[in-house]
Write an enzyme that holds these catalytic residues in place. Sequence first.
Site, mmCIF file in Angstrom:
data_model
loop_
_atom_site.group_PDB
_atom_site.id
_atom_site.type_symbol
_atom_site.label_atom_id
_atom_site.label_comp_id
_atom_site.label_asym_id
_atom_site.label_seq_id
_atom_site.Cartn_x
_atom_site.Cartn_y
_atom_site.Cartn_z
ATOM 1 N N GLU A 178 -12.599 1.115 13.053
ATOM 2 C CA GLU A 178 -13.867 0.582 12.533
ATOM 3 C C GLU A 178 -14.221 -0.758 13.189
ATOM 4 O OE1 GLU A 178 -16.264 1.731 9.986
ATOM 5 O OE2 GLU A 178 -15.319 3.515 10.805
ATOM 6 N N TYR B 197 -15.995 -4.020 5.283
ATOM 7 C CA TYR B 197 -14.600 -3.593 5.515
ATOM 8 C C TYR B 197 -14.172 -3.964 6.926
ATOM 9 C CZ TYR B 197 -10.837 -0.321 6.755
ATOM 10 O OH TYR B 197 -9.664 0.228 7.223
ATOM 11 N N LYS C 119 -11.385 -6.619 8.285
ATOM 12 C CA LYS C 119 -10.273 -6.168 9.135
ATOM 13 C C LYS C 119 -10.269 -6.914 10.474
ATOM 14 C CE LYS C 119 -7.976 -2.777 6.977
ATOM 15 N NZ LYS C 119 -6.525 -2.644 6.902
ATOM 16 N N ARG D 246 -4.877 12.596 1.710
ATOM 17 C CA ARG D 246 -6.038 11.721 1.914
ATOM 18 C C ARG D 246 -6.781 11.532 0.595
ATOM 19 N NH1 ARG D 246 -8.287 7.618 4.691
ATOM 20 N NH2 ARG D 246 -9.606 8.293 6.413
ATOM 21 N N THR E 155 -7.911 -1.090 12.610
ATOM 22 C CA THR E 155 -8.699 0.145 12.498
ATOM 23 C C THR E 155 -9.735 0.306 13.607
ATOM 24 O OG1 THR E 155 -10.460 1.132 11.143
ATOM 25 C CG2 THR E 155 -10.085 -1.175 10.813
ATOM 26 N N GLY F 11 0.819 -1.217 0.000
ATOM 27 C CA GLY F 11 0.000 0.000 0.000
ATOM 28 C C GLY F 11 0.848 1.259 0.000
HETATM 29 P P1 NAP Z 1 -5.380 4.336 1.144
HETATM 30 O O1 NAP Z 1 -4.885 5.719 0.926
HETATM 31 O O2 NAP Z 1 -6.707 3.924 0.599
HETATM 32 O O3 NAP Z 1 -4.257 3.345 0.556
HETATM 33 C C1 NAP Z 1 -4.490 1.983 0.397
HETATM 34 C C2 NAP Z 1 -3.324 1.372 -0.342
HETATM 35 O O4 NAP Z 1 -3.584 -0.020 -0.534
HETATM 36 C C3 NAP Z 1 -3.104 1.945 -1.756
HETATM 37 O O5 NAP Z 1 -1.726 1.981 -2.025
HETATM 38 C C4 NAP Z 1 -3.784 0.916 -2.641
HETATM 39 O O6 NAP Z 1 -3.280 0.883 -3.958
HETATM 40 C C5 NAP Z 1 -3.394 -0.346 -1.910
HETATM 41 N N1 NAP Z 1 -4.217 -1.503 -2.250
HETATM 42 C C6 NAP Z 1 -5.564 -1.611 -2.260
HETATM 43 N N2 NAP Z 1 -5.940 -2.858 -2.595
HETATM 44 C C7 NAP Z 1 -4.796 -3.565 -2.818
HETATM 45 C C8 NAP Z 1 -4.525 -4.884 -3.207
HETATM 46 N N3 NAP Z 1 -5.487 -5.764 -3.442
HETATM 47 N N4 NAP Z 1 -3.230 -5.264 -3.342
HETATM 48 C C9 NAP Z 1 -2.222 -4.381 -3.120
HETATM 49 N N5 NAP Z 1 -2.425 -3.107 -2.766
HETATM 50 C C10 NAP Z 1 -3.697 -2.702 -2.610
HETATM 51 O O7 NAP Z 1 -5.392 3.968 2.685
HETATM 52 P P2 NAP Z 1 -4.640 4.700 3.915
HETATM 53 O O8 NAP Z 1 -5.529 5.762 4.435
HETATM 54 O O9 NAP Z 1 -3.258 5.014 3.511
HETATM 55 O O10 NAP Z 1 -4.669 3.524 4.983
HETATM 56 C C11 NAP Z 1 -3.606 2.580 5.084
HETATM 57 C C12 NAP Z 1 -4.117 1.333 5.790
HETATM 58 O O11 NAP Z 1 -4.562 1.659 7.091
HETATM 59 C C13 NAP Z 1 -5.280 0.625 5.130
HETATM 60 O O12 NAP Z 1 -5.134 -0.744 5.363
HETATM 61 C C14 NAP Z 1 -6.501 1.140 5.860
HETATM 62 O O13 NAP Z 1 -7.547 0.201 5.795
HETATM 63 C C15 NAP Z 1 -5.931 1.278 7.260
HETATM 64 N N6 NAP Z 1 -6.495 2.312 8.109
HETATM 65 C C16 NAP Z 1 -6.623 3.582 7.663
HETATM 66 C C17 NAP Z 1 -7.100 4.566 8.519
HETATM 67 C C18 NAP Z 1 -7.223 6.005 8.085
HETATM 68 O O14 NAP Z 1 -7.938 6.753 8.766
HETATM 69 N N7 NAP Z 1 -6.536 6.426 7.045
HETATM 70 C C19 NAP Z 1 -7.429 4.232 9.842
HETATM 71 C C20 NAP Z 1 -7.245 2.919 10.265
HETATM 72 C C21 NAP Z 1 -6.771 1.971 9.390
HETATM 73 P P3 NAP Z 1 -3.848 1.863 -5.113
HETATM 74 O O15 NAP Z 1 -3.096 3.159 -4.937
HETATM 75 O O16 NAP Z 1 -3.502 1.114 -6.329
HETATM 76 O O17 NAP Z 1 -5.320 2.012 -4.876
HETATM 77 O O1 F7E Z 2 -16.387 8.669 6.721
HETATM 78 C C1 F7E Z 2 -19.651 10.288 7.151
HETATM 79 C C2 F7E Z 2 -19.645 8.786 7.004
HETATM 80 O O2 F7E Z 2 -15.390 7.754 4.635
HETATM 81 C C3 F7E Z 2 -16.418 9.265 7.992
HETATM 82 C C4 F7E Z 2 -11.192 4.873 6.459
HETATM 83 O O3 F7E Z 2 -9.888 5.401 6.414
HETATM 84 O O4 F7E Z 2 -11.446 5.621 8.715
HETATM 85 C C5 F7E Z 2 -12.013 5.705 7.428
HETATM 86 O O5 F7E Z 2 -13.352 5.209 7.434
HETATM 87 C C6 F7E Z 2 -17.843 9.564 8.393
HETATM 88 C C7 F7E Z 2 -18.832 8.407 8.230
HETATM 89 O O6 F7E Z 2 -14.220 7.445 6.863
HETATM 90 C C8 F7E Z 2 -20.009 11.704 3.841
HETATM 91 O O7 F7E Z 2 -20.969 8.263 6.973
HETATM 92 C C9 F7E Z 2 -20.953 11.947 5.776
HETATM 93 O O8 F7E Z 2 -19.671 8.371 9.358
HETATM 94 O O9 F7E Z 2 -14.225 9.655 5.830
HETATM 95 P P1 F7E Z 2 -15.021 8.422 5.916
HETATM 96 P P2 F7E Z 2 -14.610 6.153 7.715
HETATM 97 O O10 F7E Z 2 -15.799 5.477 7.174
HETATM 98 O O11 F7E Z 2 -14.640 6.567 9.137
HETATM 99 C C10 F7E Z 2 -11.375 4.294 9.278
HETATM 100 C C11 F7E Z 2 -10.701 4.403 10.624
HETATM 101 C C12 F7E Z 2 -10.761 3.317 8.359
HETATM 102 O O12 F7E Z 2 -10.158 2.346 8.788
HETATM 103 C C13 F7E Z 2 -11.126 3.419 6.913
HETATM 104 O O13 F7E Z 2 -10.143 2.766 6.117
HETATM 105 O O14 F7E Z 2 -18.332 10.600 7.542
HETATM 106 N N1 F7E Z 2 -19.980 11.021 5.912
HETATM 107 N N2 F7E Z 2 -20.984 12.386 4.511
HETATM 108 C C14 F7E Z 2 -19.380 10.847 4.736
HETATM 109 N N3 F7E Z 2 -18.349 10.055 4.374
HETATM 110 C C15 F7E Z 2 -17.947 10.115 3.082
HETATM 111 N N4 F7E Z 2 -16.904 9.348 2.687
HETATM 112 N N5 F7E Z 2 -18.559 10.929 2.167
HETATM 113 C C16 F7E Z 2 -19.594 11.753 2.501
HETATM 114 O O15 F7E Z 2 -20.116 12.481 1.665
#
Ligand code: NAP
Ligand code: F7E
Length: 383
Positions: free
Chosen positions: A135, A157, A161, A192, A133, A9
């Site tokens: 989540e 999701y 996880k 992001r 996460t 990733g």
């Molecule tokens: P992101 O920006 O969506 O990046 C996800 C990465 O995974 C991208 O490089 C994507 O490649 C790659 N990927 C997706 N499917 C794949 C597959 N089948 N094989 C290989 N690579 C694949 O996510 P992030 O925000 O950096 O988050 C990093 C990790 O932390 C993820 O596992 C996410 O679920 C977890 N996480 C995120 C948050 C958050 O708030 N950001 C919080 C908790 C956990 P492409 O560029 O080709 O799409």
């Molecule tokens: O939504 C609400 C939506 O898509 C946050 C991922 O990184 O964090 C992320 O998951 C909230 C939700 O993130 C819109 O319903 C309202 O309640 O930014 P989000 P997420 O679902 O919290 C966790 C920790 C991860 O692990 C995940 O990979 O915002 N919401 N209106 C909306 N959300 C989106 N996307 N778009 C809207 O228009």
Amino acid sequence: MGKVALITGITGQDGAYLAEYLIKKGYTVHGIKRRSSMFNTERIDHLYQDPHIENRNLILHYGDLTDSLNLTRIIGETQPDEIYNLAAMSHVKVSFDTPEYTANADGLGVLRILEAVRLLNLTSKTRIYQASTSELYGLVQEVPQKETTPFYPRSPYAVAKLYGYWITVNYREAYKMHASNGILFNHESPLRGETFVTRKVTRAVSRIALGMQDNLFMGNLSSKRDWGHAKDYIKAMYLILQQDQPDDYVIATGQTTTIRDFITMSFEEIGLGIEFINKGVDETAILREVNEKTFKEKVGDNYLEEITRKIGKLLVGVDPQYFRPTEVELLIGDASKAKRQLGWEPKYDLKALVSDMISSDLKLMKKEFFLKSGGYQVLNYFE
Ligand code: NAP
Ligand code: F7E
């Protein structure tokens, strides 16, 4: 010799920040990148090195979490000291549309990495970080959420996880592997993805300010998230793998905010005062006032007249297409264990995060605006 890290990733938000951080620390970083019809390396282009350069510190490999043969080969070839498994189909709403793929990549993908390390006899060498996460807490059973809070996932999701979390714990216990979970709460940044809520908002606010867009349609405005900055959170990933013993840690700020308030803060950042009226799907936000000094300072004199004409107009509406079949209403984390054991402390608060994202998006949107209007013609003229 510096350490060798493998990041899955690497083209994502966290992968890009982590790669930069580890390279600065003297690591050789290998990254797994999916093949796509375009480069898709924008977030790491500044780190890219031509394959002909000797002693490169960033090396990319084509691969996919759904392909165990390829993962095993890459891990065998690179013999990493540390693996950061960040790859995932990471969008909660999209996971309802692609549940089987999400389970395969986000759930079984973790198993493929752990099993590859075991089969290659790397269990005593390679440390593994699994991107778990907040989540997992879903329908929260305790407030705030900590490492001992029971899980209640609310999306395909989160269920995928959940498997990733427990298979990591199981391999740690069964094979004595240094495998750890970071249970990270939402973290955001200028990098992001554009369809997550914070970035959707900061992009739209910037476009509205520049007259490129009239308004913005959102889903559930009342859900609450504990948002930190990705730059702070990738440091926690690194710290987790430097510990003598593997373990699981919550990483969070301990503050929670509604989507509605995040939107208000984002408009305020550029001097626009909005007011939310009505309830449910009829809820809207209207532009009430413009703080001219702040607007001129942050956006520029040129755009003031047009934005002032929007006073009284609708800036934000609700569109039920963004609602989720099951929602996570509230997340707020208690990161005491990480603070105590890792010495981790975030630098950014929410205001600083909003400011960073808005200032970056304003720059990006101005560039897009320039290219789409006169600038494009000027560029064409010189071609
Ligand atoms: P992101 O920006 O969506 O990046 C996800 C990465 O995974 C991208 O490089 C994507 O490649 C790659 N990927 C997706 N499917 C794949 C597959 N089948 N094989 C290989 N690579 C694949 O996510 P992030 O925000 O950096 O988050 C990093 C990790 O932390 C993820 O596992 C996410 O679920 C977890 N996480 C995120 C948050 C958050 O708030 N950001 C919080 C908790 C956990 P492409 O560029 O080709 O799409
Ligand atoms: O939504 C609400 C939506 O898509 C946050 C991922 O990184 O964090 C992320 O998951 C909230 C939700 O993130 C819109 O319903 C309202 O309640 O930014 P989000 P997420 O679902 O919290 C966790 C920790 C991860 O692990 C995940 O990979 O915002 N919401 N209106 C909306 N959300 C989106 N996307 N778009 C809207 O228009």
